[in-house]
Scaffold this active site. Sequence first.
Site, short mmCIF file in Angstrom:
data_model
loop_
_atom_site.label_atom_id
_atom_site.label_comp_id
_atom_site.label_asym_id
_atom_site.label_seq_id
_atom_site.Cartn_x
_atom_site.Cartn_y
_atom_site.Cartn_z
N TYR A 1 0.81 -1.21 0.00
CA TYR A 1 0.00 0.00 0.00
C TYR A 1 0.85 1.27 0.00
CZ TYR A 1 -4.57 2.04 0.36
OH TYR A 1 -5.73 2.70 0.04
N ASN B 1 -2.49 7.07 15.47
CA ASN B 1 -3.54 6.08 15.24
C ASN B 1 -4.25 5.65 16.52
OD1 ASN B 1 -3.25 6.19 12.52
ND2 ASN B 1 -2.15 4.26 12.31
N HIS C 1 -6.68 8.38 17.17
CA HIS C 1 -7.84 8.27 16.27
C HIS C 1 -8.80 7.18 16.76
CE1 HIS C 1 -5.73 11.06 13.93
NE2 HIS C 1 -5.04 10.24 13.17
N CYS D 1 -14.23 20.80 38.67
CA CYS D 1 -15.09 20.49 37.53
C CYS D 1 -14.81 19.12 36.91
CB CYS D 1 -14.96 21.57 36.46
SG CYS D 1 -15.58 23.18 36.97
N LYS E 1 -15.58 15.98 39.12
CA LYS E 1 -17.01 15.91 39.45
C LYS E 1 -17.85 15.52 38.23
CE LYS E 1 -19.19 19.82 39.81
NZ LYS E 1 -20.17 19.74 38.68
#
Length: 436
Positions: free
Chosen positions: A10, A213, A216, A267, A270
């Site tokens: 490829y 990757n 992703h 924040c 929690k």
Amino acid sequence: MNISIFGLGYVGCVSLGCLARNGHNVIGVDVNETKVRQINNGLPTIIEKDIDIIIQEERSRNRIVATTDFAYAIKNTDISIIAVGTPSGENGHLNLSYIFQVANHFGQVMKEKKTFHVIAIRSTVLPGTVEKFAGIVEDISQKKHNVDFSVVSNPEFLREGTAVFDYNHPPFTLIGASNKEAALIAASLYKHLPGEIIVTDIRVAEIMKYVNNSYHALKIAFANEIGNICSAMKIDAYKVMEIFCTDTELNISPCYFKPGFAYGGSCLPKDLKGLQTLAHDLYVRVPVIENIDKTNDLQINRAIELIQQTGKRRIAFLGISFKAGTDDLRSSPAVTIAETLIGKGYDIKIYDKNVQLSKLSGANREYIDVHIPHLYKLMVNQLGELIDDVDVIIVSNRESEYIDVLLETESPAMIIDMVRLPDPIRSRRNYVGINW
């Protein structure tokens, strides 16, 4: 330039065609005679948009040719691109036998070659592969790496189905090199392409494909878990993630992507716990989301282990709040570390100009009363007196005051850095960084 490409799968086939289209003369090399025959007949070895036309046209212009003769290819080119397969075994380890077989070929041919040759490994390989490849070539050829030849890392970031487009429109081109001349030669192949050409350390380049990757894959898994939670509540998950992605200031941005200390504050812990609980109540399994806080705990434990490994007992904290510029101590990883060390009998001192006990109130004061009720006994008012009287300095917040003092002071104390301090501090012998 005269280029040889080892491996006509490829990546190799796309590179062969695109480099030829850019005006180079390219020799493709493969042990598979069928692939060699296909290229020489003007046919690609893969199914991919536009590559069939490119291979046909460039073959008709005599810019590409394929062969099974590796010696011919090496002797008649200035730079070689390695694009052979690196398949995964059953245990997850890469099979690098094809890579090192090619290294053996280069070792044999480089014995006779008089000119400097650049070898660019484009295959996905583990960090350390370039070094091992170069060692094999050196041992067989008796030539010197970075003198007679140089091996660089040049990972590809092509997606199947859009590989030709991706080749011609990279966000950046990455070259890991330990030889300036080799880096310039490799970079010259891509100078006409958009995106920055980044030259970096070899091992940094080698690991980047895995980082990209894996991230992703993480994005897909995270989006699907959010989708599953939303679906269980009859919420349109597609609209949720569309709105999420419109925030390019924080959500889709470099923010929060700096390795180092754990997260904290009022924040993140929690709200993460709230989403985990919501998924649990809906009987939705979300293993990625469920383990975020566990990864955070591991980073805190890593910091504790670094401190313990020093063998020192007198510890200073520069910063105790959860991040610079705030006095919020709730879920602060520095508080967790201090609490753990106190329990183990360490002598702790703390300096944080933002934390004024007289002003602490509400949830912030309640948190400290539970975790470090005697915090006021540990805090000092003058940064200078703390620096001079400890064995280990833990920098947990990136305040300019801390940096200035450390730059001005040659303290014999060990520095454990959670925030990535400037180079002059990081270069000291008594310095340890949590992730660098």
